[in-house]
Design a protein around this motif. Sequence first.
Motif, PDB file in Angstrom:
ATOM      1  N   ASP A  84     -15.286  18.487 -24.607  1.00  0.00           N
ATOM      2  CA  ASP A  84     -13.903  18.581 -23.839  1.00  0.00           C
ATOM      3  C   ASP A  84     -14.120  18.833 -22.540  1.00  0.00           C
ATOM      4  O   ASP A  84     -13.289  19.101 -21.849  1.00  0.00           O
ATOM      5  N   HIS A 130     -12.200  21.209 -17.605  1.00  0.00           N
ATOM      6  CA  HIS A 130     -12.005  21.389 -19.178  1.00  0.00           C
ATOM      7  C   HIS A 130     -10.848  20.808 -19.464  1.00  0.00           C
ATOM      8  O   HIS A 130      -9.706  21.026 -18.945  1.00  0.00           O
ATOM      9  N   ARG A 131     -10.869  19.925 -20.410  1.00  0.00           N
ATOM     10  CA  ARG A 131      -9.540  19.219 -20.774  1.00  0.00           C
ATOM     11  C   ARG A 131      -8.580  20.113 -21.622  1.00  0.00           C
ATOM     12  O   ARG A 131      -9.165  20.395 -22.869  1.00  0.00           O
ATOM     13  N   VAL A 132      -7.415  20.574 -21.032  1.00  0.00           N
ATOM     14  CA  VAL A 132      -6.538  21.383 -21.703  1.00  0.00           C
ATOM     15  C   VAL A 132      -5.213  21.156 -22.074  1.00  0.00           C
ATOM     16  O   VAL A 132      -4.498  21.085 -22.848  1.00  0.00           O
TER      17      VAL A 132
END
Lengths: 162, 287
Positions: free
Chosen positions: B32, B85-87
């Motif tokens: 991610d 960071h893919r959030v």
Amino acid sequence: MEPQGLTESLHKHPFLSNMNEELLKTLTSCASNIVVPEGARLFKEGEDAKTFYLIRSGRIALELPGGERGMIRIQTIGPGEVLGWSWLISPYRWHFDAYAVEQVHAFAIDATCLRTKCETDYRFGYEMLRRFSEVLERRLEATRLQLLDVYGNAPGERGENY
Amino acid sequence: MTEIAPQTAELLHRSMVPCLATVRRIVWETDDTFTLLIDTAQMNGSPYSFKPGQFNMIYAFGTGESAISISSDPGKPGMLAHTIHRVGSVTSALSRLKRGSLIGLRGPYGTAWPLEEAAGKDICIAAGGIGLAPLRPIIYSLIRKRDLYGRIVILYGARSPLDLLYRVELEQWNKLPNTEVIITVDRGDSTWKGHIGVVTNLFSYIKLDSESTIAMVCGPEVMMKYTVEELQRRGLSQDQIYISMERNMKCGVGLCGHCQFGPKFICKDGPVFRLPDVYYLLEKKEL
Ligand SMILES: Cc1cc2nc3c(=O)[nH]c(=O)nc-3n(C[C@H](O)[C@H](O)[C@H](O)COP(=O)(O)OP(=O)(O)OC[C@H]3O[C@@H](n4cnc5c(N)ncnc54)[C@H](O)[C@@H]3O)c2cc1C
Ligand code: FES
């Protein structure tokens, strides 16, 4: 190793730093040097806690059965640290399995011998309890932090992305 | 109402306008988290430079803008890296970009890690999770002039072995003279031979010279709180400790108040702070 040599090398372990010589000698009489080969199991959950260890080099992994997930490695203990306090608390049984992740050099302290010394020499007993309480407090704090799972995604939380 | 001088207004306006940048490559670091490599040679024609610890506002067209720290080498400003960071929506949109895609970029903003103050000192770097990304530029700067600094210790904690960033570089840094990298993960399995436990445990394996060490810390706030406590327990004064903070941002230049943290604005007074400036605010909710 001669008792004198053993006392000197025990003195260098951070857990025993600044311990007075008389108390250190008492501890030495219960101690021996051990080498644990890589992959070997030191103890298993439920077994009698007959020993505790002061790690000099190498690394021990603690594992717990996680049901369908198999054994879960929860923590490693490395040089300068203490392994095990179950010897101190009745019914003196281990609560996890311990494996050597790599070859380990350690001091093994015989628990029955130590408990007898603690009961006959209260000053020594108090000193051991004091040092173990510090270790326990630090481990408890580390466990709390580990439980927080700080690197997980926490929707709605600010400052939790890092 | 206070009037803004025309030159100041012009400057503010310029610093708020993104310029176009081209994505050169995307490297997936973990499931991610990815690193966006951006070609700065083609950006606005003027040379781009930044200091370690600074961040950019990155605009994903059609979605929005996010503050992202620069994670590349300040000595090689031609290619900028941002590890993301893919959030949510913006970071997901950025993760879908391809080589040649265009993004909007403005910056660099914010304060830097104390590179000059670190000269002649030992350095302790403590990173948690993606917190290693804003610290990577200072690591590059330190090792470029390795002789100027004393011992460098890098302590890095991640959630699991699969979440570790920059694995190859971590190994390379560990081989440098007088430099030690110690890694730990919160959760491991029997295939992981390294440390398991929180990053603060790693302090048991190092000795810090409390007189001459500068510490730089970045990670989730809770991790930073425990880490600075551990550093202080080991004799470092608050003045020797720097941390990098984050809050939601909008303008990035101290205008909108979105990133307010007590009396400070993270975007212009931070993100890197000397500990005494923010310690009393750490882990306070709703600031
Ligand atoms: C100075 C600074 C430097 C940063 N550097 C990096 C970096 O190098 N890499 C990186 O991946 N991220 C970094 N961030 C965080 C990044 O800005 C946010 O994760 C991003 O804006 C989220 O946008 P989104 O639209 O994808 O998520 P949203 O859809 O806005 O939100 C999704 C989830 O993320 C949370 N979130 C939103 N903004 C933030 C934030 N600022 N911090 C923490 N959680 C947030 C939300 O609460 C929500 O749970 C930095 C932030 C700041 C202030
Ligand atoms: S983001 Fe607008 S004041 Fe900081």
